[in-house]
Design an enzyme around this catalytic site. Sequence first.
Site, PDB file in Angstrom:
ATOM      1  N   CYS A 144      55.331  -2.428  46.834  1.00  0.00           N
ATOM      2  CA  CYS A 144      54.425  -2.287  45.690  1.00  0.00           C
ATOM      3  C   CYS A 144      55.049  -1.402  44.621  1.00  0.00           C
ATOM      4  CB  CYS A 144      53.094  -1.702  46.166  1.00  0.00           C
ATOM      5  SG  CYS A 144      51.946  -1.390  44.825  1.00  0.00           S
ATOM      6  N   CYS A 147      52.707   1.106  42.950  1.00  0.00           N
ATOM      7  CA  CYS A 147      52.428   2.290  43.777  1.00  0.00           C
ATOM      8  C   CYS A 147      53.638   3.227  43.816  1.00  0.00           C
ATOM      9  CB  CYS A 147      52.115   1.894  45.228  1.00  0.00           C
ATOM     10  SG  CYS A 147      51.130   0.419  45.421  1.00  0.00           S
ATOM     11  N   ASP A 148      54.814   2.685  44.020  1.00  0.00           N
ATOM     12  CA  ASP A 148      55.971   3.515  44.371  1.00  0.00           C
ATOM     13  C   ASP A 148      57.049   3.644  43.300  1.00  0.00           C
ATOM     14  OD1 ASP A 148      54.740   3.848  46.822  1.00  0.00           O
ATOM     15  OD2 ASP A 148      55.805   2.181  47.767  1.00  0.00           O
TER      16      ASP A 148
END
Length: 319
Positions: A144, A147-148
Amino acid sequence: MSDSQSGSFRDQKHYDAIIIGSGPAGYTAGIYTSRANLGTLIISGTLPGGQLMTTSDVENYPGFPNGIFGPELMMNMRQQAERFGAVIVDDEVIKVDFKKRPFTITTHAETYTAEATLVCTGASPRKLGIPAEQQFSGRGVSYCATCDGPFFKGENIVVVGGGDTAMEEATFLTKFGKSVRVVHRRDFLRASKILQQKALENPKIEFIWNNVVADIRGNNKISTVLIKDINTGKEKTIETGGLFVAIGHEPNTVIFKGQLELDDKGYVVLKQHTKTSVEGVFAAGDVHDHRYRQAVTAAGFGCMAAIDVEKWLSERKHS
Ligand code: NAP
């Protein structure tokens, strides 16, 4: 079974609302239904807490200005649902019968019945299926970018895939990475024209066609990937600090086949608001949403489904 069973509904086999799944959608739904005084059971599934249990810092969940660890966020949500009396069992649903009410939900250990059911089983990122993938998951391998991505500032990044997600993620990751290479197993992309064009025209993105990732290497953290040309068999090592696998998601809907209407990719079809094709069965989160796939959107859908359940149950009582 969990030791965390709590509340006045403990040991019951029949509930007003049974929530299948324990990601942000499931726990949020549980907070709302139990707080509305509905007898609530959450069946957590094989990974209690869902996908966020496998991530480290979550920086984009509102309310945590300094970020929060994924597992900590999920434990907080779990405790919040328990606080209002939701019963949580760490078990896996193996069979459902939505053909007649009350609905029957069978786990490895028990059979439960429910007036209403909320399907919050999420989706799992498709894996490359190579042995080192698991070992480096969270140590440079991510599923993701939203997200990261910010953890990979200044790194040489590799993205795998040729669909919309891969193009969107590669483009997004150019904000952080020193370089972004897209490794794709064909010599053409399946992504929509507009996303393709954006990625192909981005000078920071290089495409490596007809290649697959054959191995991931490093000590504690990823340092290189071995790629292999599928036509010539030629292998090449590329240095990288981050590998983003963007090869699609699989909704966790196997147990709902033949029970709920699913689309051609297996996602639950919503009919109106959070209602599924079966009256009394509602769905929330990534199990129906392949577009946003964020913890906060899943939590939002969980809240919506719980409100719909409450309304539906009370309308039935008064009709
Ligand atoms: P997808 O469309 O299924 O594409 C998956 C990509 O990964 C394909 O290029 C596929 O290769 C490749 N792939 C699959 N398995 C692989 C493997 N084992 N090894 C290497 N490569 C593999 O998935 P997605 O990109 O996540 O998109 C899912 C859905 O969400 C689509 O309907 C998409 O349109 C939608 N979406 C839309 C947006 C947007 O509109 N902004 C953004 C993201 C996603 P092949 O091409 O060879 O099959």
